[in-house]
Design an enzyme around this catalytic site. Structure first.
Site, PDB file in Angstrom:
ATOM      1  CE  LYS A  22      55.580  40.057  47.903  1.00 25.28           C
ATOM      2  NZ  LYS A  22      54.562  40.892  48.585  1.00 25.28           N
ATOM      3  CE  LYS A  76      55.838  45.449  43.647  1.00 25.26           C
ATOM      4  NZ  LYS A  76      54.397  45.356  44.369  1.00 25.26           N
ATOM      5  CE  LYS A  79      53.536  48.268  51.596  1.00 26.67           C
ATOM      6  NZ  LYS A  79      53.039  47.101  50.980  1.00 26.67           N
TER       7      LYS A  79
HETATM    8  N1  AQP Z   1      55.883  50.188  42.510  1.00 24.17           N
HETATM    9  C1  AQP Z   1      54.422  50.129  42.480  1.00 24.17           C
HETATM   10  N2  AQP Z   1      53.729  50.731  41.503  1.00 24.17           N
HETATM   11  C2  AQP Z   1      52.441  50.800  41.292  1.00 24.17           C
HETATM   12  N3  AQP Z   1      51.788  50.159  42.263  1.00 24.17           N
HETATM   13  C3  AQP Z   1      52.294  49.513  43.334  1.00 24.17           C
HETATM   14  N4  AQP Z   1      51.960  48.974  44.251  1.00 24.17           N
HETATM   15  C4  AQP Z   1      52.685  48.368  44.993  1.00 24.17           C
HETATM   16  N5  AQP Z   1      53.802  48.670  44.504  1.00 24.17           N
HETATM   17  C5  AQP Z   1      53.676  49.581  43.401  1.00 24.17           C
HETATM   18  C6  AQP Z   1      50.129  48.921  44.610  1.00 24.17           C
HETATM   19  O1  AQP Z   1      50.052  49.251  45.781  1.00 24.17           O
HETATM   20  C7  AQP Z   1      48.969  48.330  46.232  1.00 24.17           C
HETATM   21  C8  AQP Z   1      49.433  47.646  47.711  1.00 24.17           C
HETATM   22  O2  AQP Z   1      50.204  46.852  47.489  1.00 24.17           O
HETATM   23  P1  AQP Z   1      50.674  45.658  48.458  1.00 24.17           P
HETATM   24  O3  AQP Z   1      51.266  46.302  49.582  1.00 24.17           O
HETATM   25  O4  AQP Z   1      49.331  45.022  49.049  1.00 24.17           O
HETATM   26  O5  AQP Z   1      51.367  44.511  47.892  1.00 24.17           O
HETATM   27  P2  AQP Z   1      52.531  44.813  46.988  1.00 24.17           P
HETATM   28  O6  AQP Z   1      51.991  44.972  45.510  1.00 24.17           O
HETATM   29  O7  AQP Z   1      53.255  43.455  47.295  1.00 24.17           O
HETATM   30  O8  AQP Z   1      53.258  46.174  47.412  1.00 24.17           O
HETATM   31  P3  AQP Z   1      54.863  46.174  47.723  1.00 24.17           P
HETATM   32  O9  AQP Z   1      55.090  47.592  48.014  1.00 24.17           O
HETATM   33  O10 AQP Z   1      55.661  45.716  46.857  1.00 24.17           O
HETATM   34  O11 AQP Z   1      54.920  45.385  49.389  1.00 24.17           O
HETATM   35  P4  AQP Z   1      55.953  44.110  49.586  1.00 24.17           P
HETATM   36  O12 AQP Z   1      57.148  44.603  49.374  1.00 24.17           O
HETATM   37  O13 AQP Z   1      55.565  43.909  51.073  1.00 24.17           O
HETATM   38  O14 AQP Z   1      55.661  43.030  48.746  1.00 24.17           O
HETATM   39  C9  AQP Z   1      48.516  47.326  45.209  1.00 24.17           C
HETATM   40  O15 AQP Z   1      47.590  47.736  44.515  1.00 24.17           O
HETATM   41  C10 AQP Z   1      49.669  47.222  44.455  1.00 24.17           C
HETATM   42  O16 AQP Z   1      49.430  47.016  43.059  1.00 24.17           O
END
Ligand code: AQP
Length: 346
Positions: free
Chosen positions: A126, A209, A212
């Site tokens: 990040k 991955k 969002k």
């Molecule tokens: N692509 C993914 N596949 C499986 N699991 C996922 N998670 C996120 N993306 C995937 C799981 O969703 C939960 C919440 O994640 P988060 O929002 O707290 O943080 P993150 O993992 O950083 O998710 P994002 O969507 O990628 O958010 P941003 O873009 O803001 O960083 C976790 O259990 C995660 O494993």
């Protein structure tokens, strides 16, 4: 009261309790749904005590527009409920309404070591090349996550694959705290990473991955996408020219094909071998519309319910306030005892 060890600490046994959270850092994606929320619902249904948080304090480790953050927090709550979380059975709340999260995180800032945090791959991803300009909060994010979990003495943490390293750090913090103070106060929680979609990949790049916050909306399926948007994104998803194989071994080296098959399997409630025994030999031109139909059938009821719930944000706020009040009944005594163990007066 003696600030160090009591008999009850030494003999502590921990009843099963589940904690997890999602950042309101944008709209929910199919990755969040398959990797996390579906597991949350399964664990709720298993009858164990469950707490699910909208981790807004985590979200602000990168810039968030305040109005969008408020909207995303309520929409995330709507997503939880629409996907099957029942506010009467699971405590649903936003992190900032329970001040003990930030208070315990400070204690853990003083327990965790710089070297441990330096190894966190999510910070490296990040912060990217602009590490000097990343917020301090982004660096200490895993300590706040450890506080989220340990504040409730949670024993199980359902997460996607990408969060495994953070749960491992939580375990290290619990062990170090217990050792430093000679107590058995914090449990050592287990990550729960299950299913065929623990790591849903970007539709544009099978090595990244689905997120969002990916700048490309075509990279992800949002839980609020309508049928047309879902079909378009799947149609445009990157693939290769070969037909689908009949066995999982044939997906080796084909990241995008594997991702679409995994998504199909997760949505259909099948394993990859079952999907490939039906779909082997099909071209993507035939498989993609089938995947789009399945995704629409599974996701539309959830997005429609999210839309309906978002018509009444006061009701959502009431759910969050009630969840926070119930969560604080658990968190306040645990923080109080933590302060005593550490040696705080008062
Ligand atoms: N692509 C993914 N596949 C499986 N699991 C996922 N998670 C996120 N993306 C995937 C799981 O969703 C939960 C919440 O994640 P988060 O929002 O707290 O943080 P993150 O993992 O950083 O998710 P994002 O969507 O990628 O958010 P941003 O873009 O803001 O960083 C976790 O259990 C995660 O494993």
């Amino acid at each position: 009261m003696d600030a160090v060890q009591t008999q009850s600490d030494a003999n502590a046994t921990f009843t099963p309790r589940v904690f997890s959270g999602i950042q309101p850092s944008g709209g929910l994606t199919l990755g969040n749904y398959l990797g996390a929320i579906r597991r949350f619902v399964d664990m709720q249904e298993s009858g164990v005590e469950t707490l699910y948080c909208m981790v807004d304090l985590h979200a602000i480790t990168v810039w968030q527009d305040p109005d969008k953050l408020r909207h995303a927090t309520r929409e995330l709550a709507a997503g939880y409920i629409a996907a099957g979380l029942d506010p009467a059975r699971s405590m649903l709340f936003n992190q900032s309404q329970v001040p003990e999260h930030a208070q315990l995180a400070w204690i853990f800032n003083c327990v965790a070591r710089m070297g441990w945090l330096n190894r966190m791959t999510q910070f490296k991803d990040k912060a990217g090349k602009n590490r000097e300009n990343a917020s301090v909060g982004l660096f200490t994010y895993p300590n706040l996550m450890a506080a989220d979990i340990l504040l409730y003495h949670a024993t199980q943490v359902p997460v996607g694959e990408d969060q495994k390293q953070h749960v491992e750090l939580t375990r290290d913090i619990a062990i170090k705290f217990n050792n430093d103070f000679g107590v058995e106060f914090f449990p050592v929680p287990e990550p729960v990473i299950e299913g065929v979609a623990t790591r849903v990949m970007s539709l544009r790049d099978g090595t990244k991955k689905m997120s969002k916050s990916d700048p490309s909306d075509l990279s992800r399926i949002n839980m609020t996408d309508d049928a047309e948007a879902i079909a378009k994104k799947i149609r445009k998803a990157k693939t290769d020219p070969d037909a689908l194989p009949s066995e999982a071994a044939g997906l080796e080296g084909r990241a995008e094909a594997r991702n679409l098959v995994n998504i199909y399997a997760a949505l259909a409630g099948q394993n990859v071998d079952q999907v490939l025994s039906d779909m082997g030999g099909k071209q993507f031109s035939e498989f993609k519309p089938m995947l789009a139909d399945l995704a629409v059938a599974k996701l539309s009821p959830i997005s429609e319910e999210m839309g309906r719930l978002m018509q009444d944000t006061a009701a959502i706020d009431a759910v969050l306030a009630d969840g926070a009040a119930r969560a604080r009944e658990i968190s306040a005594p645990i923080l109080k005892r933590t302060y005593e163990i550490v040696g705080m007066v008062g």
